[in-house]
Design an enzyme around this catalytic site. Structure first.
Site, mmCIF file in Angstrom:
data_model
loop_
_atom_site.group_PDB
_atom_site.id
_atom_site.type_symbol
_atom_site.label_atom_id
_atom_site.label_comp_id
_atom_site.label_asym_id
_atom_site.label_seq_id
_atom_site.Cartn_x
_atom_site.Cartn_y
_atom_site.Cartn_z
ATOM 1 N N LYS A 99 0.737 -1.141 -0.011
ATOM 2 C CA LYS A 99 -0.086 0.001 -0.163
ATOM 3 C C LYS A 99 0.938 1.227 0.205
ATOM 4 O O LYS A 99 1.959 1.140 0.203
ATOM 5 C CB LYS A 99 -1.053 0.004 1.420
ATOM 6 C CG LYS A 99 -1.687 -1.336 0.994
ATOM 7 C CD LYS A 99 -2.978 -1.406 1.989
ATOM 8 C CE LYS A 99 -2.925 -1.959 3.451
ATOM 9 N NZ LYS A 99 -4.145 -2.039 4.045
ATOM 10 N N TYR B 23 -12.033 -3.097 -1.953
ATOM 11 C CA TYR B 23 -12.295 -3.321 -0.600
ATOM 12 C C TYR B 23 -13.844 -3.349 -0.380
ATOM 13 O O TYR B 23 -14.520 -3.102 0.663
ATOM 14 C CB TYR B 23 -11.797 -2.056 0.127
ATOM 15 C CG TYR B 23 -10.409 -2.305 0.593
ATOM 16 C CD1 TYR B 23 -9.930 -3.384 1.235
ATOM 17 C CD2 TYR B 23 -9.465 -1.253 0.121
ATOM 18 C CE1 TYR B 23 -8.577 -3.413 1.696
ATOM 19 C CE2 TYR B 23 -8.263 -1.465 0.830
ATOM 20 C CZ TYR B 23 -7.674 -2.616 1.415
ATOM 21 O OH TYR B 23 -6.579 -2.776 1.938
ATOM 22 N N HIS C 124 -1.480 -5.736 1.859
ATOM 23 C CA HIS C 124 -2.530 -6.483 1.595
ATOM 24 C C HIS C 124 -2.200 -7.616 1.191
ATOM 25 O O HIS C 124 -1.344 -7.905 0.302
ATOM 26 C CB HIS C 124 -3.563 -5.450 0.563
ATOM 27 C CG HIS C 124 -4.588 -6.568 0.345
ATOM 28 N ND1 HIS C 124 -5.718 -6.737 0.870
ATOM 29 C CD2 HIS C 124 -4.591 -7.343 -0.562
ATOM 30 C CE1 HIS C 124 -6.652 -7.460 0.354
ATOM 31 N NE2 HIS C 124 -5.838 -8.147 -0.636
ATOM 32 N N ASN D 293 -0.896 -0.053 7.801
ATOM 33 C CA ASN D 293 -0.305 -1.338 7.918
ATOM 34 C C ASN D 293 0.304 -1.944 6.753
ATOM 35 O O ASN D 293 0.474 -3.096 6.635
ATOM 36 C CB ASN D 293 -1.192 -2.501 8.502
ATOM 37 C CG ASN D 293 -2.602 -2.631 7.526
ATOM 38 O OD1 ASN D 293 -2.726 -2.198 6.331
ATOM 39 N ND2 ASN D 293 -3.481 -3.324 7.977
HETATM 40 P P1 IDP Z 1 -6.343 -7.286 6.267
HETATM 41 O O1 IDP Z 1 -5.919 -6.110 5.279
HETATM 42 O O2 IDP Z 1 -5.613 -7.888 7.420
HETATM 43 O O3 IDP Z 1 -7.123 -8.363 5.471
HETATM 44 P P2 IDP Z 1 -9.273 -6.252 6.583
HETATM 45 O O4 IDP Z 1 -10.099 -6.736 7.739
HETATM 46 O O5 IDP Z 1 -9.423 -6.919 5.169
HETATM 47 O O6 IDP Z 1 -7.771 -6.360 7.055
HETATM 48 O O7 IDP Z 1 -9.138 -4.690 6.446
HETATM 49 C C1 IDP Z 1 -8.873 -4.127 5.330
HETATM 50 C C2 IDP Z 1 -8.034 -2.678 5.712
HETATM 51 O O8 IDP Z 1 -8.810 -1.771 6.278
HETATM 52 C C3 IDP Z 1 -6.754 -3.195 6.709
HETATM 53 O O9 IDP Z 1 -5.749 -3.740 6.434
HETATM 54 C C4 IDP Z 1 -6.722 -1.982 7.384
HETATM 55 O O10 IDP Z 1 -5.793 -1.204 6.919
HETATM 56 C C5 IDP Z 1 -8.160 -1.360 7.317
HETATM 57 N N1 IDP Z 1 -8.883 -1.365 8.721
HETATM 58 C C6 IDP Z 1 -9.643 -2.566 9.049
HETATM 59 N N2 IDP Z 1 -10.208 -2.324 10.092
HETATM 60 C C7 IDP Z 1 -9.916 -1.052 10.402
HETATM 61 C C8 IDP Z 1 -10.284 -0.444 11.649
HETATM 62 O O11 IDP Z 1 -11.003 -0.924 12.352
HETATM 63 N N3 IDP Z 1 -10.044 0.850 11.761
HETATM 64 C C9 IDP Z 1 -9.242 1.332 10.508
HETATM 65 N N4 IDP Z 1 -8.713 0.589 9.481
HETATM 66 C C10 IDP Z 1 -9.130 -0.538 9.474
#
Ligand code: IDP
Length: 160
Positions: A20, A60, A126, A123
């Site tokens: 990202k 997403y 992906h 983070n």
């Molecule tokens: P993942 O990337 O670990 O698969 P997902 O649940 O698919 O996680 O969420 C996609 C992305 O959305 C996450 O990587 C993160 O950057 C963001 N995200 C997920 N949950 C939250 C939240 O509660 N607050 C802020 N950002 C979030």
């Protein structure tokens, strides 16, 4: 190796992995690619792209309506993103293990998020979370002609 009896996880499994914008800006492209490459996985697709809002929202789609959706899609479209397809045995599941938990502060040291990240919205990477999402995401980000079909010279040194 390729005996009919040796059924089991496919060495041809593919996952969509994307660095990202935070990972690109922080100079983590080579570090992240190295980890997958050194594991023994095979890179079959890669490009640098600033995704449009349609692509970000489609990627997403499962999070549409959640409070962080707009922030998340805006961040992704700020680009650039390094979109990749990695191939190898259990690359989807083990790729997620290498990436770490969604919340970097809950990610183990040694994982990408555990080693480099703090906030959930930064983070860095992906990875597809299952075979269906892998297939969907690869088709979303790549044309079939952008995927390279080849046998790695190290195939027999990685797989028995
Ligand atoms: P993942 O990337 O670990 O698969 P997902 O649940 O698919 O996680 O969420 C996609 C992305 O959305 C996450 O990587 C993160 O950057 C963001 N995200 C997920 N949950 C939250 C939240 O509660 N607050 C802020 N950002 C979030």
């Amino acid at each position: 190796s390729n005996h009919a009896f040796a059924a089991g996880p496919s060495t041809k499994e593919r996952s969509f992995i994307a660095i990202k914008p935070d990972g690109v800006h922080r100079g983590m492209i080579s570090n992240i690619i190295s980890r997958f490459e050194q594991k023994g996985y095979k890179l079959v697709g890669i490009k640098v792209i600033v995704p449009g809002m349609d692509l970000a929202k489609a990627h997403y789609a499962e999070h549409e309506g959640k409070p962080f959706f707009n922030k998340l899609t805006s961040f992704l479209t700020s680009g650039p993103v390094v979109a990749m397809v990695w191939e190898g045995k259990e690359v989807i599941k083990y790729g997620r293990t290498m990436i770490g938990a969604t919340n970097p502060l809950a990610s183990a040291p040694g994982t990408i998020r555990g080693d480099f990240c703090v906030d959930m919205g930064r983070n860095m990477i992906h990875g597809s979370d299952g075979p269906e999402s892998a297939q969907r995401e690869i088709a979303l980000w790549f044309q079939p002609s952008e995927i390279a079909e080849y046998e790695s010279a190290t195939q027999s040194w990685v797989y028995e």
